[in-house]
Design a protein around this motif. Structure first.
Motif, PDB file in Angstrom:
ATOM      1  N   ILE A  71      42.954  46.814  48.832  1.00 59.71           N
ATOM      2  CA  ILE A  71      43.848  46.272  49.848  1.00 59.71           C
ATOM      3  C   ILE A  71      43.062  45.458  50.873  1.00 59.71           C
ATOM      4  O   ILE A  71      43.415  44.314  51.188  1.00 59.71           O
ATOM      5  N   GLN A  72      41.981  46.025  51.380  1.00 59.16           N
ATOM      6  CA  GLN A  72      41.176  45.331  52.391  1.00 59.16           C
ATOM      7  C   GLN A  72      40.529  44.076  51.820  1.00 59.16           C
ATOM      8  O   GLN A  72      40.533  43.007  52.455  1.00 59.16           O
ATOM      9  N   SER A  73      39.973  44.186  50.630  1.00 59.71           N
ATOM     10  CA  SER A  73      39.330  43.037  49.997  1.00 59.71           C
ATOM     11  C   SER A  73      40.346  41.923  49.736  1.00 59.71           C
ATOM     12  O   SER A  73      40.070  40.740  49.976  1.00 59.71           O
ATOM     13  N   GLY A  74      41.529  42.315  49.267  1.00 62.41           N
ATOM     14  CA  GLY A  74      42.564  41.337  48.990  1.00 62.41           C
ATOM     15  C   GLY A  74      43.052  40.641  50.248  1.00 62.41           C
ATOM     16  O   GLY A  74      43.243  39.421  50.265  1.00 62.41           O
ATOM     17  N   VAL A  75      43.241  41.403  51.325  1.00 57.61           N
ATOM     18  CA  VAL A  75      43.702  40.825  52.589  1.00 57.61           C
ATOM     19  C   VAL A  75      42.688  39.811  53.114  1.00 57.61           C
ATOM     20  O   VAL A  75      43.053  38.720  53.573  1.00 57.61           O
ATOM     21  N   SER A 100      44.590  35.241  44.238  1.00 54.26           N
ATOM     22  CA  SER A 100      43.609  36.223  43.772  1.00 54.26           C
ATOM     23  C   SER A 100      43.550  37.423  44.721  1.00 54.26           C
ATOM     24  O   SER A 100      43.407  38.569  44.285  1.00 54.26           O
ATOM     25  N   GLY A 101      43.664  37.146  46.034  1.00 53.12           N
ATOM     26  CA  GLY A 101      43.697  38.232  47.004  1.00 53.12           C
ATOM     27  C   GLY A 101      44.921  39.097  46.828  1.00 53.12           C
ATOM     28  O   GLY A 101      44.842  40.339  46.858  1.00 53.12           O
ATOM     29  N   LYS A 124      42.086  41.849  38.814  1.00 54.60           N
ATOM     30  CA  LYS A 124      41.170  40.736  39.080  1.00 54.60           C
ATOM     31  C   LYS A 124      41.556  39.560  38.194  1.00 54.60           C
ATOM     32  O   LYS A 124      41.530  39.654  36.964  1.00 54.60           O
ATOM     33  N   LEU A 125      41.922  38.463  38.826  1.00 58.08           N
ATOM     34  CA  LEU A 125      42.209  37.247  38.071  1.00 58.08           C
ATOM     35  C   LEU A 125      40.907  36.550  37.683  1.00 58.08           C
ATOM     36  O   LEU A 125      39.850  36.825  38.240  1.00 58.08           O
TER      37      LEU A 125
END
Length: 530
Positions: A211-215, A274-275, A283-284
């Motif tokens: 979640i954090q990485s995607g944001v 991607s996020g 992971k795209l």
């Protein structure tokens, strides 16, 4: 529903909540339902096209898989090598018939929808040129959103089954979740089925890290798109749409600005999707790896639109290079004592084919064909003069591993890329010729950069200051990312409070400095039209 809107974020959040509340074995159903709704919001009229491509490619995979399974049963019982060879050849022949017939449908949909009018207009132009009093009416076909991307994904699936890279899928839900997955359906990246399916088949466990990485990645994408790309668009559009009024340096500057704009626009979109996908634990495919740090055009195309280049490499370049035609030319050249020329042809001809198709894939206009041929020329030239360049560097005692030479190579690559961008951005091929002419036929044109004129090109001084600072931040960020995984370090090596301070600062920067004013079009990214 454009990727840079609040609607997309709210939609993704709603699907995300349902996704993690769903048992892992049923999460793919949530993804498919969300993707189906997303595509319907884009336009129900587009739905029959993607559904047709989905069913044709799915059942083609099943038919080819059954053919190979039946052949495997016969091989297990066969004892003679000649018999086994005959079984393999027969099964591959039958599978190839299925493949060819199945590929016709999605390719025909793509060609008819995207290229029919281009063909009609050129036929009319030829008829007029040769004096024939015959013209055909231009037909207004529906151009389904994302058709270039999902068609290539469907083709890759069928070809991989044909080449036995993995077994065919029997569950249409798994395959539909892949082909219609809403983060990549409109603008890519072009994912491969086996890699995507491995991530969703057993479901995904909720992980705060994702979640954090995607944001963080989403915010970085919005920063590129809204703060840089859309701000530069005002300047670029003003110059390119009125290029006849400008000469010299201002056209060069607009071309450099466009090169930055398209990078921030396209990679910004990919960062957003991607996020969003990372938040789902998926992971795209990687699509950008700081391409403007490339030291050659070959390296540039290994870093720019990576998923498309890998698709062309696997499904066009290698099949062409291994074709009977190329092998025959290479063999004949060797017989006549021209071994090196034959090897050069074998490596250069596939490049030419790839880049003709790459240009056409980007759009139904001669400007894209010219853009593709320009890059084919650069890549083929680098092959031809590779040994010569090495000898010159050795003769001049150039320190090819030095920082200064690397910087020179990056600047050279960026400059060549900018030349190609003129074809890509011009409204039509004839305009690109006019732009090149105006760049050089009136001196360098520095007078256009006078302090009283600069603000008349689409940006006032405040916006110029913002975009310059933003580009410096982008450059610093890309340099850091070349050396380390910035998001991973922020998440794993810093406190929870600091991580969210960084996130909130990024959000405020986008909200405050993003472009939302009159004339702003939040409906599309540059690559959405492809």
């Amino acid at each position: 529903m454009s990727y840079q809107t609040a609607s997309f974020l709210l939609f993704s959040l709603a699907v995300l909540i349902v996704y993690y509340l769903t048992p892992k074995r049923l999460q793919k159903y949530t993804l498919l339902a969300g993707s189906f709704v997303f595509y319907c919001i884009l336009g129900v009229k587009y739905l029959p096209f993607i559904i047709t491509t989905l069913y044709v490619s799915f059942f083609a995979g099943i038919f080819m898989g059954k053919i190979y399974q039946k052949a495997d049963g016969r091989l297990a019982q066969a004892t003679e090598m000649s018999e086994k060879k005959a079984i393999r050849e027969k099964s591959k022949k039958h599978a190839k018939i299925v493949l060819n017939l199945s590929m016709i449908i999605p390719v025909a949909l793509l060609v008819v929808c995207k290229y029919s009018n281009f063909f009609i207009k050129n036929v009319n132009a030829i008829n007029k040129l040769i004096g024939l009093d015959k013209s055909f009416d231009v037909i207004k076909f529906v151009l389904p959103i994302g058709i270039s991307f999902y068609t290539f994904m469907a083709l890759s699936y069928m070809l991989d089954i044909y080449w036995k890279r993995y077994t065919y899928e029997t569950n249409i839900i798994n395959y539909a979740a892949y082909l219609m997955y809403f983060p990549h359906v409109v603008q890519g990246p072009i994912d491969r089925y086996n890699k995507f399916n491995d991530q969703i088949k057993n479901g995904v466990k909720f992980d705060p890290y994702n979640i954090q990485s995607g944001v963080m990645l989403i915010i970085w994408g919005f920063f590129k798109k809204l703060v840089i790309a859309d701000r530069l668009a005002f300047f670029v559009d003003n110059i390119y749409n009125n290029y006849k009024d400008y000469h010299g340096f201002i056209l060069v500057l607009a071309t450099v600005a466009y090169s930055i704009q398209i990078y921030c626009d396209f990679s910004g979109c990919i960062d957003i999707v991607s996020g969003a996908s990372e938040m789902f634990g998926i992971k795209l495919a990687e699509n950008f790896n700081h391409p403007y740090f490339s030291r050659s055009m070959l390296e540039f195309w290994r870093r720019w639109h990576i998923s498309l280049q890998e698709w062309f490499k696997d499904y066009i370049y290698f099949p062409v290079s291994m074709s009977g035609f190329v092998k025959g030319v290479k063999k004949n050249a060797k017989k006549k004592g021209h071994k090196k020329a034959g090897e050069l042809f074998a490596s250069c001809f596939p490049i030419l084919i790839v880049w003709i198709i790459t240009g056409i894939w980007h759009g139904s206009s001669w400007k894209y064909v010219a853009w593709g041929m320009f890059h084919a020329f650069l890549l083929i030239s680098s092959k031809i003069f590779e040994d010569t360049n090495a000898k010159i560097n050795k003769l001049l005692k150039v320190k090819t591993e030095s920082w200064g030479f690397a910087l020179f190579q990056m600047a050279r690559t960026f400059a060549l890329c900018c030349v190609g961008r003129v074809f890509f951005r011009a409204n039509r091929f004839s305009d690109s010729i006019g732009i090149f002419r105006n760049m050089v036929n009136a001196g360098f044109g520095m007078r256009y950069l006078g302090s009283t004129q600069l603000v008349s090109y689409g940006l006032d001084l405040n916006n110029i200051f913002v975009v310059v600072v933003a580009i410096i931040i982008l450059l610093a960020g890309d340099i850091m990312q070349e050396k380390m995984n910035v998001r991973h370090k922020l998440i794993t090596e810093n406190s929870f409070a600091l991580r969210w301070v960084v996130i909130l600062v990024g959000v405020f920067m986008v909200l405050i400095f993003g472009i939302y004013g009159p004339g702003y079009d939040a409906s599309s990214f540059i690559y959405q039209e492809f």
